[in-house]
Every structure is written in structure tokens, then in C-alpha cells.
Design a protein around this motif. Structure first.
Motif, PDB file in Angstrom:
ATOM      1  N   TYR A  53       0.825  -1.207   0.000  1.00  0.00           N
ATOM      2  CA  TYR A  53       0.000   0.000   0.000  1.00  0.00           C
ATOM      3  C   TYR A  53       0.859   1.257   0.000  1.00  0.00           C
ATOM      4  N   THR A  54       0.379   2.275  -0.709  1.00  0.00           N
ATOM      5  CA  THR A  54       0.971   3.606  -0.647  1.00  0.00           C
ATOM      6  C   THR A  54      -0.108   4.582  -0.200  1.00  0.00           C
ATOM      7  N   VAL A  55       0.296   5.630   0.490  1.00  0.00           N
ATOM      8  CA  VAL A  55      -0.641   6.664   0.948  1.00  0.00           C
ATOM      9  C   VAL A  55      -0.342   7.934   0.169  1.00  0.00           C
ATOM     10  N   HIS A  56      -1.384   8.550  -0.362  1.00  0.00           N
ATOM     11  CA  HIS A  56      -1.256   9.750  -1.180  1.00  0.00           C
ATOM     12  C   HIS A  56      -2.016  10.903  -0.546  1.00  0.00           C
ATOM     13  N   THR A  57      -1.612  12.119  -0.844  1.00  0.00           N
ATOM     14  CA  THR A  57      -2.364  13.305  -0.449  1.00  0.00           C
ATOM     15  C   THR A  57      -2.982  13.894  -1.705  1.00  0.00           C
ATOM     16  N   GLU A  58      -4.301  13.942  -1.726  1.00  0.00           N
ATOM     17  CA  GLU A  58      -5.015  14.510  -2.869  1.00  0.00           C
ATOM     18  C   GLU A  58      -5.484  15.910  -2.501  1.00  0.00           C
ATOM     19  N   TYR A  59      -5.342  16.817  -3.426  1.00  0.00           N
ATOM     20  CA  TYR A  59      -5.741  18.203  -3.196  1.00  0.00           C
ATOM     21  C   TYR A  59      -7.097  18.433  -3.852  1.00  0.00           C
ATOM     22  N   GLN A  60      -8.126  18.580  -3.035  1.00  0.00           N
ATOM     23  CA  GLN A  60      -9.496  18.764  -3.494  1.00  0.00           C
ATOM     24  C   GLN A  60      -9.909  20.222  -3.247  1.00  0.00           C
ATOM     25  N   PRO A  61     -10.992  20.671  -3.881  1.00  0.00           N
ATOM     26  CA  PRO A  61     -11.467  22.034  -3.621  1.00  0.00           C
ATOM     27  C   PRO A  61     -11.816  22.269  -2.152  1.00  0.00           C
ATOM     28  N   ARG A 118      -6.332  12.468   2.406  1.00  0.00           N
ATOM     29  CA  ARG A 118      -5.371  11.360   2.294  1.00  0.00           C
ATOM     30  C   ARG A 118      -6.101  10.119   1.812  1.00  0.00           C
ATOM     31  N   THR A 119      -5.493   9.435   0.857  1.00  0.00           N
ATOM     32  CA  THR A 119      -6.050   8.202   0.318  1.00  0.00           C
ATOM     33  C   THR A 119      -4.950   7.154   0.226  1.00  0.00           C
ATOM     34  N   TRP A 120      -5.345   5.901   0.161  1.00  0.00           N
ATOM     35  CA  TRP A 120      -4.375   4.827  -0.020  1.00  0.00           C
ATOM     36  C   TRP A 120      -4.686   4.060  -1.287  1.00  0.00           C
ATOM     37  N   ARG A 121      -3.642   3.433  -1.827  1.00  0.00           N
ATOM     38  CA  ARG A 121      -3.779   2.659  -3.047  1.00  0.00           C
ATOM     39  C   ARG A 121      -3.102   1.306  -2.859  1.00  0.00           C
ATOM     40  N   PRO A 122      -3.775   0.222  -3.268  1.00  0.00           N
ATOM     41  CA  PRO A 122      -3.144  -1.098  -3.166  1.00  0.00           C
ATOM     42  C   PRO A 122      -2.267  -1.398  -4.380  1.00  0.00           C
ATOM     43  N   TRP A 123      -1.229  -2.163  -4.163  1.00  0.00           N
ATOM     44  CA  TRP A 123      -0.331  -2.623  -5.230  1.00  0.00           C
ATOM     45  C   TRP A 123      -0.149  -4.117  -5.067  1.00  0.00           C
ATOM     46  N   ARG A 124      -0.241  -4.858  -6.159  1.00  0.00           N
ATOM     47  CA  ARG A 124       0.041  -6.292  -6.141  1.00  0.00           C
ATOM     48  C   ARG A 124       0.984  -6.584  -7.302  1.00  0.00           C
ATOM     49  N   PHE A 125       2.234  -6.786  -6.980  1.00  0.00           N
ATOM     50  CA  PHE A 125       3.270  -7.004  -7.986  1.00  0.00           C
ATOM     51  C   PHE A 125       3.355  -8.496  -8.294  1.00  0.00           C
ATOM     52  N   ASP A 126       2.472  -8.971  -9.174  1.00  0.00           N
ATOM     53  CA  ASP A 126       2.413 -10.394  -9.450  1.00  0.00           C
ATOM     54  C   ASP A 126       2.729 -10.742 -10.905  1.00  0.00           C
ATOM     55  N   GLN A 127       3.122  -9.781 -11.688  1.00  0.00           N
ATOM     56  CA  GLN A 127       3.458 -10.048 -13.089  1.00  0.00           C
ATOM     57  C   GLN A 127       4.969  -9.965 -13.281  1.00  0.00           C
ATOM     58  N   ARG A 128       5.478 -10.846 -14.149  1.00  0.00           N
ATOM     59  CA  ARG A 128       6.897 -10.802 -14.510  1.00  0.00           C
ATOM     60  C   ARG A 128       6.994 -10.394 -15.970  1.00  0.00           C
ATOM     61  N   LYS A 129       7.889  -9.494 -16.277  1.00  0.00           N
ATOM     62  CA  LYS A 129       8.124  -9.092 -17.664  1.00  0.00           C
ATOM     63  C   LYS A 129       9.567  -9.442 -17.995  1.00  0.00           C
ATOM     64  N   LEU A 169       7.728   2.406  -5.951  1.00  0.00           N
ATOM     65  CA  LEU A 169       8.357   2.931  -4.737  1.00  0.00           C
ATOM     66  C   LEU A 169       8.996   4.290  -4.988  1.00  0.00           C
ATOM     67  N   ARG A 170       9.710   4.430  -6.091  1.00  0.00           N
ATOM     68  CA  ARG A 170      10.376   5.712  -6.379  1.00  0.00           C
ATOM     69  C   ARG A 170       9.380   6.826  -6.704  1.00  0.00           C
ATOM     70  N   ARG A 171       8.306   6.490  -7.406  1.00  0.00           N
ATOM     71  CA  ARG A 171       7.373   7.514  -7.862  1.00  0.00           C
ATOM     72  C   ARG A 171       6.311   7.882  -6.831  1.00  0.00           C
ATOM     73  N   PHE A 172       5.833   6.893  -6.068  1.00  0.00           N
ATOM     74  CA  PHE A 172       4.704   7.139  -5.182  1.00  0.00           C
ATOM     75  C   PHE A 172       5.062   7.148  -3.710  1.00  0.00           C
ATOM     76  N   GLY A 173       6.338   7.113  -3.402  1.00  0.00           N
ATOM     77  CA  GLY A 173       6.753   7.295  -2.025  1.00  0.00           C
ATOM     78  C   GLY A 173       6.804   6.016  -1.219  1.00  0.00           C
ATOM     79  N   PRO A 174       6.768   6.134   0.086  1.00  0.00           N
ATOM     80  CA  PRO A 174       6.917   4.955   0.944  1.00  0.00           C
ATOM     81  C   PRO A 174       5.847   3.906   0.656  1.00  0.00           C
ATOM     82  N   ILE A 175       6.256   2.649   0.651  1.00  0.00           N
ATOM     83  CA  ILE A 175       5.341   1.522   0.469  1.00  0.00           C
ATOM     84  C   ILE A 175       5.341   0.714   1.754  1.00  0.00           C
ATOM     85  N   SER A 176       4.144   0.331   2.169  1.00  0.00           N
ATOM     86  CA  SER A 176       3.980  -0.458   3.382  1.00  0.00           C
ATOM     87  C   SER A 176       3.288  -1.774   3.034  1.00  0.00           C
ATOM     88  N   ASP A 177       3.471  -2.783   3.873  1.00  0.00           N
ATOM     89  CA  ASP A 177       2.790  -4.047   3.609  1.00  0.00           C
ATOM     90  C   ASP A 177       1.529  -4.206   4.454  1.00  0.00           C
TER      91      ASP A 177
END
Length: 112
Positions: A25-33, A38-49, A66-74
Motif C-alpha cells: 500500500y501507498t498513501v497519497h495526499t489529494e488536493y481537493q477544492p 489522504r487516500t491509499w492505493r493497493p499494489w500487487r506485484f504479481d506479473q513478470r516481464k 516505490l520511487r514515484r509514489f513514495g513509501p510503500i507499506s505491507d
């Protein structure tokens, strides 16, 4: 609760400890009117390229996320932070485009 920072050392540790069957999971700050939200987004890295190597979640690599969206937590963030994408009763995530399509179809039905 392990949390990996977007530094060289953090990326190296994250890639070494990455479990493809786990959701991160990553936590983001969204700027609304009406203010910041603060919102969170799930990530599942299950594909191999194979030509690129590593694990991927759609078009984003584990290192790129990780580099683009900041700290990642499990661990999933607490209930005081809402999910980035709406979640229905089945636990399925809908993108904002899906939500807009549903709202548009409900408006069309209401006009009839």
C-alpha cells in the motif's frame, strides 16, 4: 509494519523482500477544492516481464512504484484514510472512470 522509503537503500531492501503474493500500500495526499484528503492505493506485484525483469503491477514496476509514489507499506492503512478507488460490497475496486460511467447511466435512467 515494514515500510520502505524511496531511497537507494530502501529500493534495494524492498526488491529483496518483495513477495509477489502480497498486497502493498501507498498513501497519497489529494488536493481537493474542499481541502487536502489522504487516500491509499493497493499494489500487487504479481506479473513478470522477462525482457525488463522484476515484478510489475500493470505498467508500473515495483521499483518504479516505490520511487514515484513514495513509501510503500505491507499493512493496509487505518480506516481514517479512505481508499483511492471506490470499493463495492464484494471488495472489488472501481476506477474513477468506472464510477463516472455508473453515475452517467443512473442519470440516463432517471431521465426516462
Amino acid at each position: 509494519m515494514p515500510e520502505w522509503e524511496p531511497t537507494r537503500r530502501g529500493v534495494k531492501a524492498f526488491l529483496a523482500q518483495l513477495d509477489p503474493n502480497k498486497t502493498y500500500y501507498t498513501v497519497h495526499t489529494e488536493y481537493q477544492p474542499w481541502g487536502e484528503e489522504r487516500t491509499w492505493r493497493p499494489w500487487r506485484f504479481d506479473q513478470r516481464k522477462p525482457p525488463l525483469g522484476g515484478y510489475w503491477c500493470g505498467a508500473v514496476s515495483a521499483e518504479g512504484a516505490l520511487r514515484r509514489f513514495g513509501p510503500i507499506s505491507d499493512e493496509r492503512p487505518g480506516s481514517h484514510i479512505r481508499p483511492m478507488f471506490a470499493c463495492d460490497d464484494d471488495g472489488l475496486y472501481a476506477t474513477p472512470e468506472d464510477v463516472l460511467k455508473v453515475l452517467a447511466s443512473r442519470r440516463a435512467e432517471a431521465r426516462r
